[in-house]
Design an enzyme around this catalytic site. Sequence first.
Site, PDB file in Angstrom:
ATOM      1  N   GLY A   2       0.507  -0.794   0.092  1.00 61.14           N
ATOM      2  CA  GLY A   2      -0.127  -0.233   0.213  1.00 61.14           C
ATOM      3  C   GLY A   2       0.499   1.448   0.296  1.00 61.14           C
ATOM      4  O   GLY A   2       2.509   1.488   0.168  1.00 61.14           O
ATOM      5  N   TYR A   3       0.606   2.748  -0.555  1.00 58.01           N
ATOM      6  CA  TYR A   3       1.137   3.788  -0.907  1.00 58.01           C
ATOM      7  C   TYR A   3       0.420   4.885   0.351  1.00 58.01           C
ATOM      8  O   TYR A   3      -0.570   5.305   0.574  1.00 58.01           O
ATOM      9  CB  TYR A   3       0.591   4.077  -2.306  1.00 58.01           C
ATOM     10  N   LEU A   4       1.505   5.172   1.355  1.00 54.17           N
ATOM     11  CA  LEU A   4       1.482   5.859   2.286  1.00 54.17           C
ATOM     12  C   LEU A   4       1.238   7.098   1.445  1.00 54.17           C
ATOM     13  O   LEU A   4       0.352   8.462   2.001  1.00 54.17           O
ATOM     14  CB  LEU A   4       2.636   6.098   3.464  1.00 54.17           C
TER      15      LEU A   4
END
Length: 159
Positions: free
Chosen positions: A27-29
């Site tokens: 997942g991309y913060l």
Amino acid sequence: MEIERKYLISDPPMELSGYSFHKIEQGYLNTHPVVRVRRQDDSYYLTYKGSGMMIREEYNLPLTKEAYEHLLPKADGNVITKCRYLIPLDGGLTCELDVFEGAFEGLVLAEVEFESEEAANAFVPPSWFIKEVTTDFHFHNSYMSSVPVDPETGKAKLF
């Protein structure tokens, strides 16, 4: 420093079950710069990637399972899931063949990492690498994390 080229694959010419692989969830913060959390099998990482397409900074920091599970819900957009097969190529290179699952099921990308820019530029891909997409942002996982998913089909469209 990461030096890699990326290719679209329509149909790998080999039986993938004979190759080692990793199950990946990420997942991309943040996407500019890229800050991602990843589970690869039973290992966990926080990754920073600088700007660039073929050559860019990359730093991987180990995470605990608990830290990963705390950070993943904070990711924006789609969580990317894929199976990454490691396929040997000529010249001691390795093709990291990503077979996507979930919203991107049906997409298959190959990445090849290099020791130098010269080696990357000299690389002649196998015939089953159908189209180079190194500089096409649509095929960067960070972009894919932001692509809307059709609520009826559960699938995303890259274009």
